[in-house]
Design a protein around this motif. Structure first.
Motif, PDB file in Angstrom:
ATOM      1  N   ALA A 181     -21.848 -53.879  15.484  1.00  0.00           N
ATOM      2  CA  ALA A 181     -21.429 -52.968  16.020  1.00  0.00           C
ATOM      3  C   ALA A 181     -20.401 -52.782  16.261  1.00  0.00           C
ATOM      4  N   LEU A 182     -20.160 -53.648  17.594  1.00  0.00           N
ATOM      5  CA  LEU A 182     -18.390 -54.337  17.592  1.00  0.00           C
ATOM      6  C   LEU A 182     -18.019 -53.930  16.877  1.00  0.00           C
ATOM      7  N   ALA A 183     -17.982 -54.904  15.449  1.00  0.00           N
ATOM      8  CA  ALA A 183     -17.422 -55.036  14.336  1.00  0.00           C
ATOM      9  C   ALA A 183     -16.676 -53.531  13.576  1.00  0.00           C
ATOM     10  N   GLY A 184     -18.054 -52.960  13.915  1.00  0.00           N
ATOM     11  CA  GLY A 184     -17.789 -51.555  13.498  1.00  0.00           C
ATOM     12  C   GLY A 184     -18.431 -51.850  11.487  1.00  0.00           C
ATOM     13  N   LEU A 185     -19.137 -52.651  10.942  1.00  0.00           N
ATOM     14  CA  LEU A 185     -19.138 -52.944  10.458  1.00  0.00           C
ATOM     15  C   LEU A 185     -20.029 -51.806   9.744  1.00  0.00           C
ATOM     16  N   ASP A 186     -19.803 -51.606   8.553  1.00  0.00           N
ATOM     17  CA  ASP A 186     -20.655 -49.632   8.194  1.00  0.00           C
ATOM     18  C   ASP A 186     -21.588 -50.181   6.513  1.00  0.00           C
ATOM     19  N   LEU A 187     -22.970 -50.016   7.346  1.00  0.00           N
ATOM     20  CA  LEU A 187     -23.810 -49.774   5.894  1.00  0.00           C
ATOM     21  C   LEU A 187     -23.631 -48.954   4.897  1.00  0.00           C
ATOM     22  N   ALA A 188     -23.415 -48.011   5.120  1.00  0.00           N
ATOM     23  CA  ALA A 188     -22.807 -47.189   3.982  1.00  0.00           C
ATOM     24  C   ALA A 188     -21.050 -47.576   2.907  1.00  0.00           C
ATOM     25  N   THR A 189     -20.602 -48.674   3.305  1.00  0.00           N
ATOM     26  CA  THR A 189     -20.196 -49.770   2.352  1.00  0.00           C
ATOM     27  C   THR A 189     -20.054 -50.074   1.855  1.00  0.00           C
ATOM     28  N   ILE A 190     -21.757 -50.726   1.589  1.00  0.00           N
ATOM     29  CA  ILE A 190     -21.933 -51.268   1.168  1.00  0.00           C
ATOM     30  C   ILE A 190     -22.622 -50.972  -0.473  1.00  0.00           C
ATOM     31  N   PRO A 191     -22.871 -51.253  -1.617  1.00  0.00           N
ATOM     32  CA  PRO A 191     -23.209 -51.095  -2.256  1.00  0.00           C
ATOM     33  C   PRO A 191     -24.743 -51.125  -3.084  1.00  0.00           C
ATOM     34  N   LYS A 192     -25.033 -49.678  -3.158  1.00  0.00           N
ATOM     35  CA  LYS A 192     -27.262 -49.836  -3.392  1.00  0.00           C
ATOM     36  C   LYS A 192     -27.532 -50.149  -5.041  1.00  0.00           C
ATOM     37  N   GLY A 193     -28.636 -50.329  -5.377  1.00  0.00           N
ATOM     38  CA  GLY A 193     -29.221 -50.166  -6.720  1.00  0.00           C
ATOM     39  C   GLY A 193     -28.497 -50.293  -7.989  1.00  0.00           C
ATOM     40  N   ASP A 194     -27.086 -50.895  -7.283  1.00  0.00           N
ATOM     41  CA  ASP A 194     -26.174 -51.147  -8.611  1.00  0.00           C
ATOM     42  C   ASP A 194     -25.799 -52.665  -8.575  1.00  0.00           C
ATOM     43  N   PRO A 195     -25.996 -53.603  -9.588  1.00  0.00           N
ATOM     44  CA  PRO A 195     -26.047 -55.143  -9.279  1.00  0.00           C
ATOM     45  C   PRO A 195     -24.649 -54.778  -9.900  1.00  0.00           C
ATOM     46  N   VAL A 196     -24.202 -54.646 -10.534  1.00  0.00           N
ATOM     47  CA  VAL A 196     -22.290 -54.926 -11.118  1.00  0.00           C
ATOM     48  C   VAL A 196     -21.350 -54.780  -9.868  1.00  0.00           C
ATOM     49  N   ALA A 197     -21.654 -53.037  -9.051  1.00  0.00           N
ATOM     50  CA  ALA A 197     -21.576 -53.019  -8.155  1.00  0.00           C
ATOM     51  C   ALA A 197     -21.352 -54.529  -6.873  1.00  0.00           C
ATOM     52  N   ALA A 198     -22.482 -54.512  -6.947  1.00  0.00           N
ATOM     53  CA  ALA A 198     -23.293 -55.032  -5.868  1.00  0.00           C
ATOM     54  C   ALA A 198     -22.197 -56.548  -6.218  1.00  0.00           C
ATOM     55  N   ALA A 199     -22.483 -56.961  -7.365  1.00  0.00           N
ATOM     56  CA  ALA A 199     -21.309 -58.392  -6.892  1.00  0.00           C
ATOM     57  C   ALA A 199     -20.105 -58.606  -7.160  1.00  0.00           C
ATOM     58  N   TRP A 201     -18.615 -55.852  -5.106  1.00  0.00           N
ATOM     59  CA  TRP A 201     -17.811 -55.774  -4.221  1.00  0.00           C
ATOM     60  C   TRP A 201     -17.986 -57.217  -2.846  1.00  0.00           C
ATOM     61  N   TRP A 202     -19.503 -58.715  -2.974  1.00  0.00           N
ATOM     62  CA  TRP A 202     -19.790 -59.657  -2.788  1.00  0.00           C
ATOM     63  C   TRP A 202     -18.200 -60.281  -3.247  1.00  0.00           C
ATOM     64  N   ALA A 203     -17.643 -60.809  -4.627  1.00  0.00           N
ATOM     65  CA  ALA A 203     -17.141 -61.127  -4.948  1.00  0.00           C
ATOM     66  C   ALA A 203     -16.116 -60.631  -4.077  1.00  0.00           C
ATOM     67  N   GLY A 204     -15.306 -59.519  -3.806  1.00  0.00           N
ATOM     68  CA  GLY A 204     -14.274 -59.491  -3.178  1.00  0.00           C
ATOM     69  C   GLY A 204     -14.111 -59.949  -1.291  1.00  0.00           C
ATOM     70  N   LEU A 205     -15.181 -60.066  -1.029  1.00  0.00           N
ATOM     71  CA  LEU A 205     -15.064 -60.512   0.240  1.00  0.00           C
ATOM     72  C   LEU A 205     -14.710 -61.520   0.235  1.00  0.00           C
ATOM     73  N   ASN A 206     -13.937 -62.351   1.396  1.00  0.00           N
ATOM     74  CA  ASN A 206     -13.572 -63.849   2.026  1.00  0.00           C
ATOM     75  C   ASN A 206     -14.942 -64.216   3.102  1.00  0.00           C
ATOM     76  N   PRO A 207     -14.524 -65.713   3.259  1.00  0.00           N
ATOM     77  CA  PRO A 207     -16.059 -65.913   3.679  1.00  0.00           C
ATOM     78  C   PRO A 207     -16.457 -65.215   4.720  1.00  0.00           C
ATOM     79  N   SER A 208     -15.106 -65.297   6.041  1.00  0.00           N
ATOM     80  CA  SER A 208     -15.815 -64.900   7.209  1.00  0.00           C
ATOM     81  C   SER A 208     -16.519 -63.475   6.693  1.00  0.00           C
ATOM     82  N   GLU A 209     -15.573 -62.602   6.120  1.00  0.00           N
ATOM     83  CA  GLU A 209     -15.827 -61.365   5.718  1.00  0.00           C
ATOM     84  C   GLU A 209     -18.015 -61.793   5.093  1.00  0.00           C
ATOM     85  N   ARG A 210     -18.422 -62.565   4.319  1.00  0.00           N
ATOM     86  CA  ARG A 210     -19.895 -62.848   4.176  1.00  0.00           C
ATOM     87  C   ARG A 210     -19.828 -63.405   5.010  1.00  0.00           C
TER      88      ARG A 210
END
Length: 543
Positions: A181-199, A201-210
């Motif tokens: 809640a403090l960081a304002g991480l938004d669940l809606a920004t996480i892609p769901k139901g699409d393995p290609v989009a999920a991969a 998205w994850w590849a675009g995050l840096n280690p601390s974001e992951r």
């Protein structure tokens, strides 16, 4: 309160370095959990040491590993707070610097207390100048106030992140919710139901974001097809621990209500207590299964209904050959260990044809299997499960590198073959090179080629005394017209067009993976390893 001087001169690079160091610490702690499992727990299990002392030693290793898991999750919470502080303080600092630069350009001097005055004291201040001066003061004050709020919020969050003497998952879950809640991480920004989009998205995050998303949304990440297996395993083990502690609390509350209830409501709470105890027993069984081998990965977990779990032997991301096994009727979290043991036998049998580590075998209980044979006559569970299996297989391929063309075999037992058939016959088929079914009542197609694979890559086993193909054919095998009548075509029928493997020695519906009768097991292992020439067939054509 943060002062103008403190914000102006703050060296925020130190916070960035702290974030990086806490990220490295969380990763190192994750590695320690694995070392405890393989480096300590593995030899302990391999020694075949038995008895009360052996059990106590195993529990001790598990408890220490759990404490390290908690520490890793808490480290992710700390870095989330520090990263949030660095980002928001940097925004406030840049706003302050911009305000200071604008004040200087407009002929003003800014004092340490935030006052803004004309740089030339002899200059006469008119209404426009005073208005401009007040505007700059408000702007600078806004930056300082924002920094003060961030400082207070982050200090409060860090204050609640304290070590505990035991693995307190309830506290850790609350910490995760707080920092998310403090960081304002938004669940809606996480892609769901699409393995290609999920991969992607994850590849675009840096280690601390992951690490931050692992701290805030472990159950969500654990369920995401397309993410690396090690990430899913880490997330699902946290979700498993948090689910268990929540159920323990719920059971305690239900027991208290049962004990306080009058005779009218007593039965309701007794049933609730029994249901919660069964669910906890199933979760503890899953935990015991995960402790049984250092090469196990938890790729999926849910306590809903009968419970769901996906457990891999070996990392499929790096395996040359991967088997994905779909169990059938009566499967649930309570008996998942039996299915994992079947796949363990398959991996061992496959070592005749490959080097150790080249085969990964996944028990995919990612759907709500029918509870009884009567329920298994319906196709609704298969229709619901089919897109889930299809997504999972695509996710495995993406994590492997979908262009690598590694060898994936999907195996269905009983109703599991119905799920595979429903998935494979859909548009585009499934991401697999081979399909194996055993004891299949039907696959909703009358020809192997209708599964979107070459017919000689579909393999069928039907043991003597297995009545399920005949019993279930009316529900899951299409009727085909012959010269004289209509008849149901099950996969083990010659006209289906698949390779019919021998199952000599196996009998009934449940011996396809028995080590005492290895012909069925060996045939499957040969297919999984891509050694088609080693299979024994009653009929068909090897690739």
């Amino acid at each position: 309160m943060v002062t103008l001087t403190q914000l102006r001169d703050a060296a925020l690079g130190g916070l960035d370095r702290a974030v990086a160091e806490w990220t490295e610490l969380a990763s190192a702690l994750d590695g320690l959990v694995g070392r405890a499992t393989t480096g300590v727990g593995g030899p302990l299990r391999a020694s075949r040491w038995e008895g009360a002392d052996a059990d106590a030693a195993e529990r001790g290793v598990a408890a220490r590993g759990e404490q390290v898991m908690v520490a890793a999750q808490e480290a992710r919470c700390v870095l989330t707070v520090l990263d949030t502080a660095a980002d928001r303080l940097r925004v406030a600092q840049q706003e302050l610097w911009a305000g200071l630069a604008e004040a200087a350009a407009s002929g003003f001097t800014v004092f340490e207390d935030g006052r803004v005055e004309p740089a030339d004291p002899t200059r006469r201040a008119d209404g426009a100048m005073n208005s401009r001066r007040h505007e700059l003061e408000r702007r600078l004050a806004t930056s300082i106030r924002a920094a003060t709020e961030v400082d207070a919020q982050c200090a409060q969050a860090l204050g609640r992140l304290h070590p505990t003497g035991t693995a307190d998952w309830a506290d850790t879950a609350a910490d995760g919710a707080c920092v998310t809640a403090l960081a304002g991480l938004d669940l809606a920004t996480i892609p769901k139901g699409d393995p290609v989009a999920a991969a992607k998205w994850w590849a675009g995050l840096n280690p601390s974001e992951r690490a931050m998303y692992l701290a805030g949304y472990p159950a969500v990440l654990g369920a995401m097809d397309g993410l690396p297996t090690e990430v899913r395993d880490r997330a699902n083990r946290v979700a498993l621990a948090e689910t268990k502690v929540a159920l323990v609390a719920e059971l305690a509350a239900a027991r208290a209500k049962r004990d306080a209830a009058g005779r009218t409501d007593d039965a309701k709470w007794r049933f609730r207590v029994t249901a919660l105890k069964e669910r906890l027993a199933a979760i503890e069984g899953l935990e015991a299964t995960l402790r049984s081998g250092g090469d196990l990965y938890l790729m999926g977990f849910s306590a809903k209904g009968d419970g769901r779990a996906i457990v891999a032997i070996g990392n499929p991301d790096t395996a040359a050959h991967t088997a994905v096994y779909v169990p059938g009727t009566g499967s649930g979290l309570a008996n998942l260990g039996d299915h994992v043991r079947r796949m363990r036998r398959l991996v061992i049998a496959g070592q005749r044809y490959t080097s150790p580590g080249e085969i990964s075998a996944i028990s995919w209980l990612g759907y709500d299997a029918p509870d009884t044979l009567a329920h298994a006559l319906s196709s609704s569970d298969a229709e619901s499960a089919a897109p889930k299996l299809k997504s999972f297989l695509q996710g495995v391929g993406i994590a492997q590198g979908i262009d690598s063309q590694r060898h994936i075999t999907v195996i269905g037992h009983s109703y599991g073959s119905v799920v595979i058939g429903e998935s494979a016959k859909s548009e585009g088929g499934i991401y697999a090179r081979d399909i194996i079914v055993a004891g299949s009542p039907g696959m909703h197609v009358s020809k192997a080629e209708d599964l979107n694979l070459p017919a000689n890559h579909v393999w069928v086993g039907a043991a003597d005394g297995d009545s399920v193909p005949a019993l279930g054919s009316g529900a899951h095998s299409p009727a085909v017209k012959t010269e004289r009548s209509w008849r149901r075509v099950t996969p083990d029928d010659l006209s289906f067009g698949a390779n019919r493997m021998t199952t000599e020695g196996a009998h009934g519906h449940s011996e396809y993976w028995e080590g005492e009768h290895p012909e069925s097991l060996d045939n499957q292992a040969a297919v999984v390893a891509g050694r088609y020439g080693e299979t024994k067939l009653l009929w068909g054509s090897r690739p």
